[in-house]
Design a protein around this motif. Structure first.
Motif, PDB file in Angstrom:
ATOM      1  N   GLN A 205     -40.035  98.803  24.008  1.00 28.05           N
ATOM      2  CA  GLN A 205     -41.446  98.719  24.458  1.00 28.05           C
ATOM      3  C   GLN A 205     -41.813 100.330  25.483  1.00 28.05           C
ATOM      4  OE1 GLN A 205     -42.128  95.703  26.639  1.00 28.05           O
ATOM      5  NE2 GLN A 205     -41.844  94.056  24.735  1.00 28.05           N
ATOM      6  N   ARG A 206     -42.327 101.535  24.765  1.00 28.61           N
ATOM      7  CA  ARG A 206     -42.326 102.506  25.504  1.00 28.61           C
ATOM      8  C   ARG A 206     -43.955 102.681  25.887  1.00 28.61           C
ATOM      9  NH1 ARG A 206     -38.458 106.179  21.487  1.00 28.61           N
ATOM     10  NH2 ARG A 206     -36.342 105.293  22.029  1.00 28.61           N
ATOM     11  N   PRO A 207     -44.346 103.454  26.980  1.00 25.85           N
ATOM     12  CA  PRO A 207     -45.760 103.738  27.113  1.00 25.85           C
ATOM     13  C   PRO A 207     -46.038 104.822  26.198  1.00 25.85           C
ATOM     14  CG  PRO A 207     -44.336 104.748  28.789  1.00 25.85           C
ATOM     15  CD  PRO A 207     -43.273 103.748  27.828  1.00 25.85           C
ATOM     16  N   ALA A 208     -47.383 104.788  25.784  1.00 24.05           N
ATOM     17  CA  ALA A 208     -48.229 105.650  24.748  1.00 24.05           C
ATOM     18  C   ALA A 208     -48.316 107.079  25.789  1.00 24.05           C
ATOM     19  CB  ALA A 208     -49.284 105.177  24.393  1.00 24.05           C
ATOM     20  N   ARG A 209     -47.673 108.012  24.925  1.00 27.29           N
ATOM     21  CA  ARG A 209     -47.758 109.474  25.705  1.00 27.29           C
ATOM     22  C   ARG A 209     -49.240 110.225  25.192  1.00 27.29           C
ATOM     23  NH1 ARG A 209     -46.357 114.585  24.460  1.00 27.29           N
ATOM     24  NH2 ARG A 209     -45.438 113.935  22.443  1.00 27.29           N
ATOM     25  N   GLU A 210     -50.190 110.457  25.901  1.00 29.91           N
ATOM     26  CA  GLU A 210     -51.179 111.381  25.800  1.00 29.91           C
ATOM     27  C   GLU A 210     -50.703 112.785  25.329  1.00 29.91           C
ATOM     28  OE1 GLU A 210     -54.149 111.094  28.914  1.00 29.91           O
ATOM     29  OE2 GLU A 210     -54.060 108.964  28.868  1.00 29.91           O
ATOM     30  N   PRO A 211     -51.263 113.427  24.190  1.00 33.30           N
ATOM     31  CA  PRO A 211     -51.227 114.694  23.635  1.00 33.30           C
ATOM     32  C   PRO A 211     -51.650 115.746  24.854  1.00 33.30           C
ATOM     33  CG  PRO A 211     -52.998 113.881  22.512  1.00 33.30           C
ATOM     34  CD  PRO A 211     -52.498 112.545  23.155  1.00 33.30           C
ATOM     35  N   SER A 212     -50.902 116.903  24.989  1.00 38.02           N
ATOM     36  CA  SER A 212     -51.073 117.860  25.714  1.00 38.02           C
ATOM     37  C   SER A 212     -52.382 118.853  25.226  1.00 38.02           C
ATOM     38  CB  SER A 212     -50.065 118.706  26.339  1.00 38.02           C
ATOM     39  OG  SER A 212     -49.557 119.287  25.181  1.00 38.02           O
ATOM     40  N   ALA A 213     -52.926 119.481  26.197  1.00 38.60           N
ATOM     41  CA  ALA A 213     -53.945 120.554  25.897  1.00 38.60           C
ATOM     42  C   ALA A 213     -53.745 121.351  24.829  1.00 38.60           C
ATOM     43  CB  ALA A 213     -54.638 121.125  26.954  1.00 38.60           C
ATOM     44  N   ALA A 214     -52.165 121.907  24.912  1.00 43.67           N
ATOM     45  CA  ALA A 214     -51.767 122.987  23.948  1.00 43.67           C
ATOM     46  C   ALA A 214     -51.524 122.221  22.650  1.00 43.67           C
ATOM     47  CB  ALA A 214     -50.252 123.246  24.239  1.00 43.67           C
ATOM     48  N   GLU A 215     -51.149 120.854  22.520  1.00 40.85           N
ATOM     49  CA  GLU A 215     -50.898 120.241  21.220  1.00 40.85           C
ATOM     50  C   GLU A 215     -52.385 119.804  20.755  1.00 40.85           C
ATOM     51  OE1 GLU A 215     -48.763 116.718  22.044  1.00 40.85           O
ATOM     52  OE2 GLU A 215     -46.840 118.058  22.164  1.00 40.85           O
ATOM     53  N   SER A 216     -53.487 119.680  21.511  1.00 33.43           N
ATOM     54  CA  SER A 216     -54.746 119.306  20.868  1.00 33.43           C
ATOM     55  C   SER A 216     -55.176 120.707  20.428  1.00 33.43           C
ATOM     56  CB  SER A 216     -55.455 118.821  22.193  1.00 33.43           C
ATOM     57  OG  SER A 216     -54.997 117.815  22.513  1.00 33.43           O
ATOM     58  N   SER A 217     -55.022 121.537  20.954  1.00 35.64           N
ATOM     59  CA  SER A 217     -55.741 122.959  20.497  1.00 35.64           C
ATOM     60  C   SER A 217     -55.003 123.455  19.275  1.00 35.64           C
ATOM     61  CB  SER A 217     -55.569 124.119  21.613  1.00 35.64           C
ATOM     62  OG  SER A 217     -54.259 124.375  21.835  1.00 35.64           O
ATOM     63  N   ALA A 218     -53.450 123.198  19.223  1.00 38.03           N
ATOM     64  CA  ALA A 218     -53.082 123.669  17.865  1.00 38.03           C
ATOM     65  C   ALA A 218     -53.325 122.589  16.622  1.00 38.03           C
ATOM     66  CB  ALA A 218     -51.570 123.375  17.998  1.00 38.03           C
ATOM     67  N   ALA A 219     -53.834 121.255  17.017  1.00 41.70           N
ATOM     68  CA  ALA A 219     -54.053 120.476  15.942  1.00 41.70           C
ATOM     69  C   ALA A 219     -55.511 120.795  15.507  1.00 41.70           C
ATOM     70  CB  ALA A 219     -54.133 118.990  16.549  1.00 41.70           C
ATOM     71  N   GLU A 220     -56.400 121.342  16.363  1.00 40.37           N
ATOM     72  CA  GLU A 220     -57.691 121.521  15.845  1.00 40.37           C
ATOM     73  C   GLU A 220     -57.910 122.989  16.421  1.00 40.37           C
ATOM     74  OE1 GLU A 220     -60.308 118.884  17.937  1.00 40.37           O
ATOM     75  OE2 GLU A 220     -59.448 117.131  16.954  1.00 40.37           O
ATOM     76  N   PRO A 221     -57.646 124.002  15.525  1.00 38.74           N
ATOM     77  CA  PRO A 221     -57.730 125.442  15.777  1.00 38.74           C
ATOM     78  C   PRO A 221     -59.316 125.611  15.932  1.00 38.74           C
ATOM     79  CG  PRO A 221     -56.928 125.123  13.554  1.00 38.74           C
ATOM     80  CD  PRO A 221     -56.882 123.815  14.128  1.00 38.74           C
ATOM     81  N   SER A 222     -59.687 126.812  16.306  1.00 35.21           N
ATOM     82  CA  SER A 222     -61.090 127.100  16.744  1.00 35.21           C
ATOM     83  C   SER A 222     -60.944 128.616  16.748  1.00 35.21           C
ATOM     84  CB  SER A 222     -61.689 126.505  17.816  1.00 35.21           C
ATOM     85  OG  SER A 222     -61.022 126.717  19.249  1.00 35.21           O
ATOM     86  N   GLY A 223     -62.038 129.279  16.370  1.00 33.07           N
ATOM     87  CA  GLY A 223     -62.336 130.718  16.488  1.00 33.07           C
ATOM     88  C   GLY A 223     -61.607 131.470  15.356  1.00 33.07           C
ATOM     89  N   ILE A 224     -61.131 130.855  14.267  1.00 32.66           N
ATOM     90  CA  ILE A 224     -60.750 131.493  13.213  1.00 32.66           C
ATOM     91  C   ILE A 224     -61.292 132.123  12.338  1.00 32.66           C
ATOM     92  CG2 ILE A 224     -58.842 131.414  11.371  1.00 32.66           C
ATOM     93  CD1 ILE A 224     -57.090 129.391  13.039  1.00 32.66           C
ATOM     94  N   ASP A 225     -61.397 133.311  11.752  1.00 25.65           N
ATOM     95  CA  ASP A 225     -62.384 133.877  10.855  1.00 25.65           C
ATOM     96  C   ASP A 225     -61.937 133.006   9.352  1.00 25.65           C
ATOM     97  OD1 ASP A 225     -64.112 135.059   9.376  1.00 25.65           O
ATOM     98  OD2 ASP A 225     -63.424 136.925   9.531  1.00 25.65           O
ATOM     99  N   PRO A 226     -62.802 132.476   8.892  1.00 26.00           N
ATOM    100  CA  PRO A 226     -62.630 131.974   7.534  1.00 26.00           C
ATOM    101  C   PRO A 226     -62.351 132.939   6.628  1.00 26.00           C
ATOM    102  CG  PRO A 226     -64.896 131.229   7.990  1.00 26.00           C
ATOM    103  CD  PRO A 226     -64.172 131.944   9.190  1.00 26.00           C
ATOM    104  N   GLY A 227     -62.912 133.965   6.594  1.00 26.96           N
ATOM    105  CA  GLY A 227     -62.875 135.137   5.488  1.00 26.96           C
ATOM    106  C   GLY A 227     -61.473 136.002   5.714  1.00 26.96           C
ATOM    107  N   TRP A 228     -60.515 135.346   6.545  1.00 24.64           N
ATOM    108  CA  TRP A 228     -59.611 136.459   6.822  1.00 24.64           C
ATOM    109  C   TRP A 228     -58.399 136.373   5.632  1.00 24.64           C
ATOM    110  CZ3 TRP A 228     -54.329 135.242   7.178  1.00 24.64           C
ATOM    111  CH2 TRP A 228     -53.506 136.247   7.756  1.00 24.64           C
ATOM    112  N   ALA A 229     -57.805 137.309   5.337  1.00 27.67           N
ATOM    113  CA  ALA A 229     -56.754 137.213   4.165  1.00 27.67           C
ATOM    114  C   ALA A 229     -55.858 138.202   4.713  1.00 27.67           C
ATOM    115  CB  ALA A 229     -57.377 137.913   3.128  1.00 27.67           C
TER     116      ALA A 229
END
Length: 331
Positions: free
Chosen positions: A79-103
């Motif tokens: 029985q372990r307490p649920a751990r909330e994801p950190s801000a860095a992990e949240s930003s890595a899971a949902e990246p933002s500011g990436i140009d979709p046209g980058w190659a």
């Protein structure tokens, strides 16, 4: 007064009809320690009956049904307490500011690092000159496809087994060789022919071992004009024997003197011409220092611990051509 003939006061006859067994030994009546039984006495079961007793079917000792303590308990889950994801992990899971046209950049746009030059290897006594590719090929094992005899036949050379009358003079080359050869060594697989400006004879110094003939050294000799001085040209790293009365002839090249040693019975312009020739020094410094040279019986010969093969014959031909030319220039 009683005598041995008396019967101790007993009036029984010899048959003992008046004797009776004591009650506690007859088994008819119970003793004081055993309680009386109403029914017939129970007999102990035999071994086959004892196997059917209830104690043998005790479930606590039955191997088919026995289980260790806690075997049937349910699986434990921590029985372990649920751990909330950190801000860095949240930003890595949902990246933002990436140009979709980058190659990724093309291969030609990636800057390649300049190739580094291989370091120059220097020996114990300094740098060495670059080896001749022909010398490298001579000492690289490529397999004897046609054999030395096939190579000689293609060039019009003659072949003998070392027992021909003209092969008798080759025994002197074996006896005077700078290596330690025994009286059991003899010439074998003798090849004679012309290579360039020289008439050469190439043969193996062989010995018999049981039913086999073993080639131990490869010797190539070229005839000389005039009376050549007795000399020996050997790598400096090799041990030398039979050099009594010889003197060392130095050259003006320190690199050559560190690797090669020229010994002669007497010093003179002819032997000095040998070590002063630039072509001779270039060829010798380009080898692996595995050959030795000497003069005897009007021949200049080369020897190497190996059996003859086409590459080795060509290698000895180049070296002997330069050495004979240097000695001939001294006349």
């Amino acid at each position: 007064m009683s005598t041995p003939r008396d019967r101790n006061g007993s009036d029984d006859d010899d048959a003992g009809r008046g004797w009776q067994e004591p009650p506690h030994l007859g088994g008819d009546e119970p003793t004081r320690d055993e309680p009386a039984q109403d029914g017939p006495a129970q007999e102990d079961p035999n071994f086959a009956d004892r196997r059917k007793q209830p104690r043998d079917s005790d479930p606590s000792v039955d191997p088919a049904t026995w289980r260790p303590a806690g075997w049937d308990l349910p699986d434990a889950e921590p029985q372990r307490p649920a751990r909330e994801p950190s801000a860095a992990e949240s930003s890595a899971a949902e990246p933002s500011g990436i140009d979709p046209g980058w190659a990724p950049p093309q291969q030609d746009q990636v800057q390649q690092a300049p190739p580094q030059e291989a370091p120059v290897r220097r020996g114990l006594f300094g740098g060495r000159r670059q080896r001749d590719p022909e010398m490298e090929r001579a000492f690289t094992y490529e397999g004897d496809v046609v054999g030395a005899q096939g190579w000689a036949l293609q060039r019009g050379w003659t072949i003998s087994d070392g027992t021909a009358p003209e092969d008798a003079a080759l025994q002197e080359l074996i006896a005077s060789a700078p290596v330690r050869l025994t009286k059991d060594h003899r010439p074998g697989s003798v090849l004679r022919g012309r290579a360039g400006t020289l008439d050469l004879v190439a043969f193996d110094a062989v010995y018999t071992s049981g039913r086999h003939v073993v080639p131990e050294y490869a010797i190539t000799a070229a005839p000389l004009l005039g009376a050549p001085p007795a000399l020996r040209l050997s790598p400096a790293r090799l041990w030398k024997h039979g050099v009594g009365g010889m003197v060392q002839i130095p050259s003006d090249d320190p690199d050559f003197d560190r690797r090669w040693t020229l010994l002669a019975v007497e010093d003179g312009p002819q032997v000095r011409r040998l070590v002063a020739d630039p072509e001779v020094r270039r060829l010798l410094l380009g080898t692996d220092d595995g050959d030795e040279f000497w003069t005897t019986g009007g021949f200049l010969a080369a020897i190497r611990p190996d059996g003859h093969r086409p590459q080795l014959i060509e290698h000895h031909t180049r070296l002997l051509t330069a050495l004979v030319a240097a000695l001939a220039a001294g006349f």
